[in-house]
Every structure is written in C-alpha cells, then in structure tokens.
Design a protein around this motif. Structure first.
Motif, PDB file in Angstrom:
ATOM      1  N   ASP A 591       0.736  -1.262  -0.043  1.00  0.00           N
ATOM      2  CA  ASP A 591      -0.186   0.053   0.031  1.00  0.00           C
ATOM      3  C   ASP A 591       0.793   1.266  -0.042  1.00  0.00           C
ATOM      4  OD1 ASP A 591      -2.405  -1.521   0.003  1.00  0.00           O
ATOM      5  OD2 ASP A 591      -2.387  -1.633   2.160  1.00  0.00           O
ATOM      6  N   ALA A 592       1.938   1.254  -0.785  1.00  0.00           N
ATOM      7  CA  ALA A 592       2.692   2.521  -1.019  1.00  0.00           C
ATOM      8  C   ALA A 592       2.530   3.411  -2.211  1.00  0.00           C
ATOM      9  CB  ALA A 592       4.456   2.102  -1.066  1.00  0.00           C
ATOM     10  N   ILE A 593       1.188   3.236  -2.732  1.00  0.00           N
ATOM     11  CA  ILE A 593       0.918   3.810  -3.790  1.00  0.00           C
ATOM     12  C   ILE A 593      -0.588   4.001  -3.449  1.00  0.00           C
ATOM     13  CG2 ILE A 593       0.696   4.090  -6.274  1.00  0.00           C
ATOM     14  CD1 ILE A 593       2.794   1.874  -6.668  1.00  0.00           C
ATOM     15  N   ARG A 594      -1.049   5.372  -3.692  1.00  0.00           N
ATOM     16  CA  ARG A 594      -2.531   5.726  -3.838  1.00  0.00           C
ATOM     17  C   ARG A 594      -2.812   6.626  -4.598  1.00  0.00           C
ATOM     18  NH1 ARG A 594      -3.324   8.792   2.010  1.00  0.00           N
ATOM     19  NH2 ARG A 594      -2.514  10.873   1.296  1.00  0.00           N
ATOM     20  N   ARG A 595      -4.246   6.870  -5.123  1.00  0.00           N
ATOM     21  CA  ARG A 595      -4.665   7.807  -5.835  1.00  0.00           C
ATOM     22  C   ARG A 595      -5.536   8.901  -5.071  1.00  0.00           C
ATOM     23  NH1 ARG A 595      -8.270   6.295 -11.212  1.00  0.00           N
ATOM     24  NH2 ARG A 595      -9.763   6.065  -9.446  1.00  0.00           N
ATOM     25  N   ASP A 600      -4.543  12.776  -8.241  1.00  0.00           N
ATOM     26  CA  ASP A 600      -3.124  13.120  -8.075  1.00  0.00           C
ATOM     27  C   ASP A 600      -2.486  11.396  -7.732  1.00  0.00           C
ATOM     28  OD1 ASP A 600      -2.729  15.463  -8.570  1.00  0.00           O
ATOM     29  OD2 ASP A 600      -2.707  16.090  -6.340  1.00  0.00           O
ATOM     30  N   LEU A 601      -1.559  10.879  -8.167  1.00  0.00           N
ATOM     31  CA  LEU A 601      -0.934   9.905  -7.526  1.00  0.00           C
ATOM     32  C   LEU A 601       0.232  10.232  -6.843  1.00  0.00           C
ATOM     33  CD1 LEU A 601      -0.992   6.706  -8.785  1.00  0.00           C
ATOM     34  CD2 LEU A 601       1.242   7.139 -10.040  1.00  0.00           C
ATOM     35  N   GLN A 602      -0.002   9.366  -5.498  1.00  0.00           N
ATOM     36  CA  GLN A 602       0.915   9.622  -4.482  1.00  0.00           C
ATOM     37  C   GLN A 602       1.737   8.335  -4.057  1.00  0.00           C
ATOM     38  OE1 GLN A 602      -1.391  11.440  -1.269  1.00  0.00           O
ATOM     39  NE2 GLN A 602      -0.816  13.461  -2.117  1.00  0.00           N
ATOM     40  N   PHE A 603       3.090   8.604  -3.651  1.00  0.00           N
ATOM     41  CA  PHE A 603       3.866   7.505  -3.048  1.00  0.00           C
ATOM     42  C   PHE A 603       4.636   7.598  -1.899  1.00  0.00           C
ATOM     43  CE2 PHE A 603       8.518   5.859  -3.647  1.00  0.00           C
ATOM     44  CZ  PHE A 603       8.424   4.695  -3.577  1.00  0.00           C
ATOM     45  N   ALA A 604       4.491   6.457  -0.916  1.00  0.00           N
ATOM     46  CA  ALA A 604       5.238   6.569   0.431  1.00  0.00           C
ATOM     47  C   ALA A 604       6.471   5.722   0.079  1.00  0.00           C
ATOM     48  CB  ALA A 604       4.199   6.061   1.109  1.00  0.00           C
ATOM     49  N   HIS A 605       7.504   6.386  -0.253  1.00  0.00           N
ATOM     50  CA  HIS A 605       8.800   5.867  -0.192  1.00  0.00           C
ATOM     51  C   HIS A 605       9.131   4.836   1.157  1.00  0.00           C
ATOM     52  CE1 HIS A 605      12.845   5.137  -1.031  1.00  0.00           C
ATOM     53  NE2 HIS A 605      13.577   5.852  -0.380  1.00  0.00           N
ATOM     54  N   GLU A 606       8.735   5.317   2.261  1.00  0.00           N
ATOM     55  CA  GLU A 606       8.932   4.713   3.600  1.00  0.00           C
ATOM     56  C   GLU A 606       8.636   3.160   3.529  1.00  0.00           C
ATOM     57  OE1 GLU A 606       8.231   5.769   8.033  1.00  0.00           O
ATOM     58  OE2 GLU A 606       6.401   5.564   7.139  1.00  0.00           O
ATOM     59  N   ASP A 607       7.476   3.020   2.616  1.00  0.00           N
ATOM     60  CA  ASP A 607       6.685   1.638   2.428  1.00  0.00           C
ATOM     61  C   ASP A 607       7.070   0.891   1.490  1.00  0.00           C
ATOM     62  OD1 ASP A 607       5.282   2.182   4.989  1.00  0.00           O
ATOM     63  OD2 ASP A 607       3.619   3.072   3.837  1.00  0.00           O
ATOM     64  N   CYS A 608       7.753   1.427   0.319  1.00  0.00           N
ATOM     65  CA  CYS A 608       8.207   0.595  -0.604  1.00  0.00           C
ATOM     66  C   CYS A 608       9.255  -0.268  -0.601  1.00  0.00           C
ATOM     67  CB  CYS A 608       8.461   1.647  -1.873  1.00  0.00           C
ATOM     68  SG  CYS A 608       8.995   0.607  -3.348  1.00  0.00           S
ATOM     69  N   VAL A 609       8.954  -1.551  -0.906  1.00  0.00           N
ATOM     70  CA  VAL A 609       9.985  -2.841  -0.878  1.00  0.00           C
ATOM     71  C   VAL A 609      10.623  -3.167  -1.939  1.00  0.00           C
ATOM     72  CG1 VAL A 609       8.929  -3.675   1.287  1.00  0.00           C
ATOM     73  CG2 VAL A 609       8.101  -4.429  -1.091  1.00  0.00           C
ATOM     74  N   ASN A 610      10.371  -2.288  -3.215  1.00  0.00           N
ATOM     75  CA  ASN A 610      11.083  -2.379  -4.298  1.00  0.00           C
ATOM     76  C   ASN A 610      10.835  -3.816  -5.314  1.00  0.00           C
ATOM     77  OD1 ASN A 610      12.704  -1.356  -6.334  1.00  0.00           O
ATOM     78  ND2 ASN A 610      14.389  -2.141  -5.609  1.00  0.00           N
ATOM     79  N   CYS A 611       9.485  -4.238  -5.251  1.00  0.00           N
ATOM     80  CA  CYS A 611       9.212  -5.498  -5.724  1.00  0.00           C
ATOM     81  C   CYS A 611       8.854  -5.399  -6.986  1.00  0.00           C
ATOM     82  CB  CYS A 611       8.020  -6.154  -4.925  1.00  0.00           C
ATOM     83  SG  CYS A 611       6.334  -5.062  -5.389  1.00  0.00           S
ATOM     84  N   GLY A 612       8.482  -4.304  -7.649  1.00  0.00           N
ATOM     85  CA  GLY A 612       8.538  -3.890  -9.174  1.00  0.00           C
ATOM     86  C   GLY A 612       7.330  -4.159  -9.847  1.00  0.00           C
ATOM     87  N   LEU A 634      11.803  10.342   3.365  1.00  0.00           N
ATOM     88  CA  LEU A 634      11.302   9.818   4.532  1.00  0.00           C
ATOM     89  C   LEU A 634      10.487  10.937   5.070  1.00  0.00           C
ATOM     90  CD1 LEU A 634      14.303   7.653   5.542  1.00  0.00           C
ATOM     91  CD2 LEU A 634      12.306   6.728   4.496  1.00  0.00           C
ATOM     92  N   PRO A 635       9.453  10.279   5.842  1.00  0.00           N
ATOM     93  CA  PRO A 635       8.575  11.329   6.602  1.00  0.00           C
ATOM     94  C   PRO A 635       9.559  12.644   7.482  1.00  0.00           C
ATOM     95  CG  PRO A 635       7.751   9.174   6.760  1.00  0.00           C
ATOM     96  CD  PRO A 635       8.824   8.995   6.132  1.00  0.00           C
ATOM     97  N   GLU A 636      10.332  11.878   8.080  1.00  0.00           N
ATOM     98  CA  GLU A 636      11.243  12.785   9.127  1.00  0.00           C
ATOM     99  C   GLU A 636      11.806  13.989   8.235  1.00  0.00           C
ATOM    100  OE1 GLU A 636      13.762   8.941   8.792  1.00  0.00           O
ATOM    101  OE2 GLU A 636      11.535   9.554   8.742  1.00  0.00           O
ATOM    102  N   ALA A 637      11.948  13.772   7.224  1.00  0.00           N
ATOM    103  CA  ALA A 637      12.576  14.912   6.311  1.00  0.00           C
ATOM    104  C   ALA A 637      11.427  15.952   5.717  1.00  0.00           C
ATOM    105  CB  ALA A 637      13.442  14.432   5.240  1.00  0.00           C
ATOM    106  N   ARG A 638      10.273  15.619   5.748  1.00  0.00           N
ATOM    107  CA  ARG A 638       9.081  16.202   5.229  1.00  0.00           C
ATOM    108  C   ARG A 638       8.083  16.342   6.111  1.00  0.00           C
ATOM    109  NH1 ARG A 638       6.352  13.496   1.801  1.00  0.00           N
ATOM    110  NH2 ARG A 638       6.155  14.808   0.472  1.00  0.00           N
ATOM    111  N   ASP A 639       8.403  16.838   7.554  1.00  0.00           N
ATOM    112  CA  ASP A 639       7.556  17.183   8.565  1.00  0.00           C
ATOM    113  C   ASP A 639       6.603  16.192   8.859  1.00  0.00           C
ATOM    114  OD1 ASP A 639       8.792  19.601   8.692  1.00  0.00           O
ATOM    115  OD2 ASP A 639       7.349  20.729   7.123  1.00  0.00           O
ATOM    116  N   GLY A 640       7.055  14.896   9.086  1.00  0.00           N
ATOM    117  CA  GLY A 640       6.131  13.857   9.047  1.00  0.00           C
ATOM    118  C   GLY A 640       5.257  13.397   8.122  1.00  0.00           C
TER     119      GLY A 640
END
Length: 705
Positions: A591-595, A600-612, A634-640
């Motif tokens: 669930d690292a991608i949502r619309r 808008d298409l959004q991405f959570a880098h913190e959760d991505c495991v690079n499965c492709g 990561l969230p800590e670099a983007r005000d959470g």
C-alpha cells in the motif's frame, strides 16, 4: 526461567580472569566459576541448582566429556534435557586472545547465550510420506548396495550390464539414457530416451546382426549414433526405433552420480556427484518418508511475489539453493518445507517478512547482537572501557555453524597445543549458514554500536550456496555504509582450517582498518518495525533495515541523500503517460501507492519494498522504479508527511451526478480508442457518453435505447 551461569578455566589452561567474568555476567540468579567446573565443582553446581531453583544453565564448557557430565547432571535433577546451554569460551576466546580480551569476550558470550535463550523457538516438525523406490542412473555398484533395503531401478544410461561385477539380481534394469529429472522427494519423475521400445523381448537378434558395439545385451538398447539400415528389420516385434522413444519413470529418490543439479546446494532425495557411504546412509534414512524440524514460518498474506497475473518480487525463488521454493504461477510462490534445508537464504532476501526462520529468529539474532555489544555490568559500571583493556574494536561476526565454526575451533586447538597464534577478538553470532545474513542483520549490528561486521562463512566448502556467497552483499553494504558516512564496515571471511595465519592476517587487517564508530555501543534495542499499523511481521528486512538506518543517521553524517546498496527500497518516477488507472495502487502489496480524490498519484517511499509490481503492471508503462533509500523522501525529512505526489492529474466529474469517477486522461484515452464504436448510443444525452460515471451512463443508455 531461573538461570545460573557457570564458567571454567579448564584446569587453568584457558586464559580468562574468572572473577572479572563473574562481574560482567548479568541477568542471572547466580554466577559461579571454577578451574575444573565439570569435575571438582560439579557437586557445588548441584547444590546451586537446588538453592536457586535453577531450570536453565549457561555453561562455559567446550569439551564433549564436560558437556556430557553436565547433561547427566541435568537428567539427574529432572530438568529439561536441553536445560544446559553451552558457550565456547576456550577455542574461540581463551586460547586465541590475550587475557583481557578473552575475559571481556567470555562475559559477552555468556550474556548473549543467556539472552538468546529467551527467544528460542519451540521445536516443530514437518513430515512427508514416501515409498522405497530409488532410481540409480548408471552406477551398478550403488544399485546393488541399496538392493537389500530399497526397491531399486538401475537406469542403464547406455551402459552394458551383462557382465558387470555386481549382484543385480534384486535390481530392475531400465533401458534408456537419462534426459531430465523433475519433482521433489517422494514424487520425482525421471525422463529417459531409448532406441528400443517396451515391445523388446530380448531375443538378441539385433545384438548379433546390428553394427558392432552399437547394441547392448543387458538391457537391449541401441546407441544414438548407430547407422540406419536394413539390420533394423531383424527385430521380430518391431521394437527398434532409431528416432528415439521418450518415457518417464517415477521414483521417491534419485541418485545420478554424473549429473548436476539446478539447485546450487542440492535437493532432498536427489543426489549428484560421487557416491560414498554417507550417500547410501542418506538414502536409507529417507526410505518410507521423513519427519524433520520445520525450519520456516510463512506469512504469505504479506508476500510481494505478484498479483493479478503480474510477477513481482522473485527474491526467495532466486535465493534458494535447494529448489525448495517454486513458482506454480507467475504471481505466486510455493514452499516445500520438507525440501528446505535451513540455510536462511529465502528469509534474508525477503523484504516483507513473508518467510522467516523459526530458529534462530531475526529477533533472537537481534537480541544476541545487542547483548554482545553491551558491556555494562549489573551494578551499572563497565566491565571494560573502550580504549583500555578488553575488546577495543568490537566487531560482530556472523559465523556459519558448519565448516567455518569448525575451522575456528581448530585454530583454538592449534594455539593450545603450542603454536603461537592469535586473531582479533571478534564477537561471534552463530547462524545456520551465512545465507541467513542479509542487509538487515548487518545494518542492525552497526546501529547497535559495532565498529564492523564480519560474515564468516565456509567459502568453497559451503554446503549451500557455493564459494563466497556473501561477496555481493558485502560490496553492496560497504557502498551503503560509505554513503551513510561510516566508511566501509563489512568483510567476508572464509577460514581455512589449514591456513590459520592467512585468516588471522585478513581479519586483523580488516579490524585494524576500522575507525571507532560514532554510534554508542550497547544502547540500542531494536523493535524491528517502523509503524505499529503495518501488517508486516516484526523484524522483516525492510522495516528492520530502515529502523537501523534511522539510528545510524542520528550519529553519522551521510555523504549523500540517496543511499545506494540497500536493495529493499524503491524510488518511483512517473511520466506524463500516466492515465491514473488504479492498476499500480491495486497491485502494490505494501500500500505504498494511492490515487487521491483530486486525481493525483501519491507514493510513500517509506513503505516501498522495491518489488517492481507497479512498474510491471502499469498499462501505460509510465512507471520506472530504481533502487535506493532516499533520506529526503522519508517522513522525518518532510515534517512527518509520508505521502508525496509523483504525478498531478485531474479527476473527471460526472456530468449528471457530479461524482469524480475517473481521471481526465483515462477518459480521453478511452474516447480515442473506442469513441467511434459507441457514437450515438445515447443520442438524447447532453454530453459525451464518456463524461458520465458508470451508473449514470447505464441509465442514459437504457433510457435512450
């Protein structure tokens, strides 16, 4: 659990300060020591078991006889048969290090062993029934040796067995040459090809009239290079077919001495290479079936192998050296728990925690590492200070429990027998195989304050993955640690029992080249998770690694924002070809991608495991994934904030009900593809049929049909 710790100096031959060791051992009811623990002090140990109501012993006992005496004591006291856990502080400490180093290391080893016992998994088993059929390819001696205990079929593989010096009276001999073997223990299928069919009656006419040396007598078969000609008409049953006839036979086990196996470490029940007594014993031990420990725990609901006929992560299939992981379909994986040989290759490569070793678990390994790196005594002081006596450069060593561990013991025995030999006092963590070790284990050790991490394996002698199986891992992680500002901190070592000096020189060079880490030693306790709401099990590779990186960057200054070398993290790039179809978000196993409702298409880098999976399944090929951990995303670099917009789109609202129902780009794309075909289906509609949601569109079509 009431634990007592007992340490011996083996009659004064083990160079440790027993009093200092007692001061350094913690979290036990009692700690005692003796120069001859397993002899003169054994009655005292008996008394301490009663006095402190001990049900678990951690014993510094290295000799087999000493261990046997403690096991006998455990039995006499009515304790669990495994109540005595042993520590090798002699061959791996007191005989190869200076007294301060050996003393420090011994206390740490006892603490780590005691800690590991808290996380020891109960033994469970798996079983599989099988028959007693064994196919032997081209080896009459082996077939004869097994004939008394198994139902043996000898595949001739083109050889002549009429005059062979082996008793084959109880062996069924099959004509044909070996082609392939498929399946698993208990259900192998061996494919053969022969130039003589089952209609053969062994009348010997073809042997007499065929080309010299081209037809065998037992079993009757024709060489593939035999020339065509009238001689083939001699067969009274028309059993000669020079084009070759393929058939298969079933077997519970297969021995193919001249063969090679697609599984790097071999498969249960399939034997290649030279046959010896151990091979015969292994075959006989599996006759009728097998019951063995269950080595793996599986949580396939978090597996990222694939979805909806799209292939995703292939890490476990690629890693397994024993053919115990298969893909029955492109979007799923299947584990053969009987074929599993406990090497840990699949568990260290799995990013999501879908597959885990039962013993030692990742949590147990984490706690042992943390205990090794914590030199604090029960009184709050320090057994040894960095820079003083004791271990000045703590290096965690993940040591293979097979050939590598035996090599280290051999080094200790050589040193005790009079050879001048020593090496840097690494802190060993025993693993089944170095395949068990992945990026999460190494990064955690560094996060816990280790100056370096050594992976100590079997090299060319590895029973699983072959020579230097962790070279690629070490190279990747040295790139990562350099990017994180720590410099290179990892090494792979393969101790050769016959070359102790070579091992010592290589290890000492590695340890002496390490600067002191900026990360405090002994203060980190990992949780193995990054968020409580994630479905992944604790200590999965992705989360555990990220937790460790976050700990590291508290004290180190990264040299670059995107950390290379960590395989379980993906970076998403989306082009303007995106039509905001929901495929990528639907396929994503974490669930690292949502619309969003705004398109808008959004991405959570913190959760991505690079499965492709998202890249593979994107119908517009708009997504490109690359490997790397971007600290700035990561969230800590983007005000959470976890989510970032990777593509800005526009949602189309239904012209009738006003509900957003698809992206404007998708609607336009569909209009271009099928607009001509549906033109005029709702002639009374005020707008194009593509501007209505599915519900309103159906109503319009129905009303105007």
């Amino acid at each position: 659990m009431n634990v007592g710790a007992f340490v011996c100096s083996c009659g004064g031959t083990c160079d440790v300060d027993l009093e200092a060791v007692r001061d350094g051992v913690r979290d036990v009811e009692v700690v005692a020591s003796s120069e001859t623990l397993c002899r003169d002090a054994l009655p005292a140990v008996d008394g301490l078991i009663d006095e402190y109501e001990l049900d678990q012993l951690v014993v510094g006992a290295c000799d087999d006889g000493c261990r046997a005496r403690f096991d006998d004591l455990v039995a006499e006291k009515g304790l669990h048969p495994d109540a005595a856990a042993f520590v090798d502080h002699r061959e791996e400490a007191g005989w190869v290090h200076s007294e301060p180093e050996a003393t420090d290391k011994t206390a740490r080893l006892v603490n780590a062993r005691r800690t590991g016992l808290e996380y020891e998994a109960p033994t469970r088993s798996v079983s599989r029934e099988a028959g007693e059929s064994v196919v032997v390819v081209g080896d009459a001696g082996t077939a004869a040796a097994l004939a008394d205990t198994a139902d043996v079929t000898l595949v001739a593989d083109g050889a002549e067995y009429a005059d062979v010096d082996a008793d084959l009276s109880d062996v069924e001999i099959e004509r044909g040459r070996f082609v392939d073997v498929e399946g698993a223990f208990g259900e192998f299928e061996v494919t053969l090809v022969a130039r003589v069919t089952e209609d053969c009656i062994s009348c010997m006419k073809c042997v007499r009239e065929g080309p010299d040396g081209m037809v065998t007598r037992r079993p009757v078969d024709v060489h593939p290079d035999a020339p065509d000609g009238g001689w083939t008409d001699c067969c009274p049953t028309d059993a000669i077919d020079l084009s070759g006839v393929e058939r298969s036979i079933d077997a519970d086990q297969v021995i193919h001495p001249a063969g090679t196996d697609s599984a790097r470490g071999g498969r249960v029940g399939y034997y290649t290479g030279p046959v010896d007594g151990a091979t015969i014993a292994a075959v006989e031990s599996l006759l009728g079936g097998v019951e063995k420990p269950r080595f793996l725990d599986l949580e396939m609901d978090v597996c990222a192998a694939g979805e909806s006929s799209q292939q995703g992560c292939t890490a476990c299939v690629d890693a397994c050296p024993h053919g115990a992981v298969d893909r029955p379909a492109v979007d799923e994986v299947e584990f053969d728990l009987v074929a599993c040989q406990n090497c840990g290759a699949c568990t260290s490569s799995c990013p999501t925690g879908a597959t885990k070793l039962a013993e030692p678990s990742n949590e147990r390994l984490a706690r042992e590492v943390e205990a090794l790196l914590d030199a604090e005594t029960d009184e709050g002081g320090w057994l040894f200070d960095r820079g003083g006596d004791g271990i000045e450069t703590p290096v965690v060593a993940f040591v293979c429990s097979e050939s590598a561990a035996e090599a280290l013991r051999a080094y200790g025995r050589r040193a005790a027998s009079g050879e001048e030999f020593s090496y840097a006092p690494i802190l060993p963590v025993r693993v089944n195989c170095t395949d068990t070790v992945g990026e999460a284990h190494a990064m955690h050790a560094l996060a816990a304050g280790a100056d370096g991490v050594a992976v100590v394996g079997c090299g060319d002698a590895c029973l699983h993955s072959g020579p230097d199986p962790k070279a690629e891992l070490v190279e990747r992680l040295n790139r990562a640690t350099t990017d994180l500002g720590l410099g290179e901190r990892l090494a792979f070592l393969a101790p050769d029992p016959g070359d102790p000096d070579g091992f010592a020189a290589e290890l000492d060079a590695f340890v002496s080249g390490l600067d002191a880490t900026p990360i405090p030693e002994g203060e980190h306790r990992s949780t193995g998770v990054i968020r409580a709401d994630k479905p992944n099990p604790e200590f999965n590779s992705h989360d555990w690694t990220l937790e460790s990186v976050r700990r590291i960057v508290e004290f180190a200054k990264p040299e670059r924002e995107v950390i290379r070398g960590l395989k379980d993290f993906g970076l998403m790039d989306v082009t303007d070809a995106c039509n905001l179809t929901p495929t990528c978000s639907t396929l994503c196993p974490t669930d690292a991608i949502r619309r969003t409702d705004d398109g808008d298409l959004q991405f959570a880098h913190e959760d991505c495991v690079n499965c492709g999976l998202c890249e593979e399944g994107c119908p517009e090929t708009a997504i490109t994934m690359s490997t790397g951990l971007d600290l700035g995303r990561l969230p800590e670099a983007r005000d959470g904030e976890r989510w970032e917009t990777v593509y800005e789109g526009e949602m189309l609202e239904c012209a009738l009900c006003g509900k957003p129902f698809t992206s404007a780009a998708s609607a336009e794309h569909i209009r271009e593809q099928v607009g001509d075909l549906v033109e005029g289906v709702a002639p009374g509609a005020e707008h194009s049929i593509f501007e209505y949601c599915g519900d309103c569109r159906a109503e319009l079509v129905f009303e105007h049909s």
